[in-house]
Every structure is written in C-alpha cells, then in structure tokens.
Design an enzyme around this catalytic site. Structure first.
Site, PDB file in Angstrom:
ATOM      1  N   PHE A 236       0.744  -1.181   0.181  1.00  0.00           N
ATOM      2  CA  PHE A 236       0.069  -0.117   0.103  1.00  0.00           C
ATOM      3  C   PHE A 236       0.977   1.040  -0.034  1.00  0.00           C
ATOM      4  CE2 PHE A 236      -2.726   3.420   1.639  1.00  0.00           C
ATOM      5  CZ  PHE A 236      -4.136   2.845   1.263  1.00  0.00           C
ATOM      6  N   GLU A 271      -1.486  -7.892   5.288  1.00  0.00           N
ATOM      7  CA  GLU A 271      -0.101  -8.837   5.504  1.00  0.00           C
ATOM      8  C   GLU A 271       0.871  -8.011   5.936  1.00  0.00           C
ATOM      9  OE1 GLU A 271       3.032 -11.274   2.862  1.00  0.00           O
ATOM     10  OE2 GLU A 271       1.486 -10.243   1.622  1.00  0.00           O
TER      11      GLU A 271
END
Length: 418
Positions: A236, A271
């Site tokens: 991200f 994650e």
C-alpha cells in the site's frame, strides 16, 4: 596497469569517503507533468544497492529516475564528475535496469518525452475498470482495478513496482502473472478549469496490491461452482507528495467499501502492516464499527457475542482486528464519559490478553502473573489512546441517554497520549 590508474586507485584507497556515495541521497526521484517536475526521496535503497546503501567509485553521483504523472513511463539518467577505472565497480545502469521495465528510456530526455507523447497519441487509457470515486478538499479522485491480464495493465504494474522496494521495508515484487493478484491504482482527476485548457490527464496518487486466498465455501456452494476468498492487502503506497492529506485513509476506506459489495469476498485482512498503516487502518475501521455499534450490546461486563459475530461477518473483519476495535471503542467510551466503567473495560481487555498468552502465564505464580498482565495492559492502553487521539465516533454519551445518568456530573476526562 598504467601509472595514472595506479595513482588514482592509490588515492581512492587513502580517501574512500570521497568516492563513496549514499544511494539514498544519490537517487533523485521525480514525477513530471506538462508544467513541473516534483522531486521526492526514497526511504530505502538497500534492495537495489545492498544493506549499506552506499555506492563506491563515483564522485558527485546523481541518479535521476523520473516518471510521467499519468502513464508512469520511466526515464533514467546517471551523472557523475569522476569515476574510478576499476572493473569491480557496480554498474549503476545495469543494476537499476533489473528493477525497471524494458521500455525505460535511458539518458535521452527528449526521446523520453517523445515516447510519452506517442503513447498518449495512441489513445492511452487507464488499463482497468473504475470501481469507486470520492472527493476530498474539492478534488475528485478515482480508484481503478487494473487488468493485469492485459498487456497495458501489466506494463503499468512494471512501472509502479520499483516504488515497493523504495518505500516498503522488506518489500518485494509480486508475481503479477498470478491471476490471484489484484492491483488497484488511485488517480487524482484534473480540475475543471484544467480540462477547459486541454489538460485532461489524471495523475497517479498511489496504489495497492491484494491477493485473493481461496476459502472453502462448503460443499453445497462448492458443488454449484461458487467460490469465496479472503482478500489480503499486501502493498500500500501513497506517493510522498500526496501524503499528509488523508488520502491514504480515503483510498483504504473506499476500497474497503467496494470489497464489502463483492459477495465472494468473505474477509479482508492485511499482510505484515507497518505501524503507520496499522494506525490508519484502525482509525478507518473504527468508524465502520462505530457506525453499527449498539450501545446496549457493547457492555464490557457482558458483551453480546451474537452481535459481535454478526457485525464482524457483515464488515468482513478478521477476529483479531475486530477484537482490537471493540477494545478501542470501549476505551473511547471511557475517555468521553460513555456508559461503561474503567474497571470493567480493564477486566475485559485483560481477559483477552490472558487467553492470548495463557500458555506462558499459567506456569507463573499469581503475583507475577497479575504483574505481567497489568504491564501488558498498561502498554496496550497507552497505545490505544495514542491511536484514538482526536478521533470522533458517533457513540452516545451518558448525558444523551436521558434518565438518572443524565443528572450525574460528567466524568473527568482522562489524560491521553496523542
């Protein structure tokens, strides 16, 4: 070896600092459009140049890596004033090209600009489907799911992926040819006045990758060919020039809302998030849970488990994250004089901490066990109050509930770390 080369290497060995450059400082990143080039710095370069993040053998080294704001086509140029004549020196161009797409233009800036214009003249379009949009501070943004099975979509991913190495600690490239990977890109739309002047190109703001883990749906759905997945956010990134504007939380929240509409997605997980992403995620998720919170069922002394299970599944949250959110909301209610007591909340959180660490705590005597639990609780409470900061949630306060409680003086606010 010539005498001149011998003297040069001898001088270099006596003054290694003169020939040693920080790869973090030497790598100059730019995003360019028709009007300007915005410079920003990498956070990490060790995946490319080694753990020491240094480059030896060059003086006044500058590595220029530029991207077009829309197509993200890269341009690489390497400049230095002097270079040691040593075959063991790192080949900077070859090293960088390992992490860049094949169509990267090297050294010739005019050729790079021409290649971008040619790509745009060939009706370049965002290689994907718009899944959501939002407005922030009067600016429009759009989220696209990129088609990685398409040549143009795969090429865009290749252009973006080097940022994973430069901004995510221990980040690595994904196998974009694996059909279970998704890429979502956030674009800033041009302003209306820009469109009137002919500037209609959106700009890339950030992106995220997510993996679809298959989940057994039960034999009835399986026999019908239906499938279910747990989608896991892997990477991200919001580009540095767009950070600090709340765009990361907006991107995450709207992407999350899109996933909530997808029936085959049953759970949304992350994650190995870093602390910054974890905080942003907690605050975004808090608002979603608070919007569905039922004060009568969110009582620390006896929380309604049926409501917990139902709400968690509706919001597609994993158990660990939902537990954190419940505890954050309960402490928020304590902080703002809600209908809970601090001792009840403390006991509620300690019960979870005990269950989580039961194996290690059972072998301790009672006094040590209580001390360990209290220490863990205090650290967690401090972190929770830091996360809550100035967050505002749509929860009732005692004074809003009416009845006898409304006549009681408001509780003194706790001091918190922000």
């Amino acid at each position: 070896m010539s005498l001149a080369n011998s003297k040069q290497i001898s001088a270099a060995s006596l003054q290694p600092e003169v020939w040693t450059s920080s790869s973090n400082e030497s790598l100059k990143l730019f995003i360019t459009n028709a009007e300007q080039a915005v410079n920003f710095k990498p956070v990490f370069t060790y995946p490319i140049f080694g753990d020491a993040e240094t480059i030896y053998g060059y003086k006044n080294l500058n590595i220029f890596l530029c991207f077009d704001h829309y197509t993200f086509k890269p341009f690489l140029n390497i400049k230095f004033s002097e270079k040691l004549d040593d075959p063991e020196l790192v080949d900077i161009r070859a090293t960088m090209e390992k992490y860049l797409p094949e169509d990267t233009v090297f050294k010739d800036e005019v050729a790079w600009v021409d290649s971008i214009n040619e790509e745009k003249k060939a009706n370049y379009k965002i290689p994907g489907t718009r899944v959501d949009s939002f407005q922030r501070a009067g600016i429009d943004y759009e989220i696209y799911k990129i088609d990685l099975g398409d040549t143009a979509g795969l090429e865009l991913h290749k252009r973006l992926q080097i940022l994973v190495l430069l901004y995510i600690e221990a980040g690595s490239f994904i196998d974009a040819k694996d059909e279970l990977w998704d890429l979502y890109v956030l674009y800033e739309k041009p302003k209306v006045e820009d469109e009137e002047e002919g500037e209609e190109e959106p700009s890339i703001v950030g992106f995220t990758t997510a993996y679809n883990y298959w989940k057994y749906p039960g034999f009835e759905k399986f026999d019908k060919g239906e499938y279910e997945v747990r989608i896991k956010i892997s990477q991200f990134i919001i580009l540095p020039m767009y950070q600090g504007q709340g765009l990361g939380q907006s991107f995450y929240s709207h992407l999350y809302d899109y996933w909530l509409t997808q029936d085959h997605i049953k759970e949304i997980v992350v994650e190995d998030p870093n602390e910054g992403f974890d905080d942003m995620r907690d605050r975004a998720d808090l608002k979603k849970v608070a919007a569905q919170a039922d004060d009568e069922k969110m009582v620390a002394r006896d929380i309604d488990q049926e409501w917990v299970d139902k709400t968690r599944k509706e919001l597609k949250l994993e158990k660990r994250q939902f537990s954190r959110l419940l505890e954050l909301i309960l402490l928020y209610k304590v902080k703002h004089g809600g209908d809970v007591s601090k001792p009840d909340v403390r006991k509620f959180i300690k019960r979870r901490l005990y269950r989580k660490n039961k194996e290690g705590l059972e072998g301790l005597d009672e006094a040590t066990r209580k001390d360990k639990l209290q220490t863990a609780y205090q650290a967690l409470e401090e972190d929770y109050y830091r996360i809550l900061g100035d967050v505002k949630l749509p929860l009732k306060r005692k004074s809003e509930a009416g009845g006898d409680d409304a006549k009681k003086p408001a509780k003194k606010k706790l001091k918190t770390q922000t």
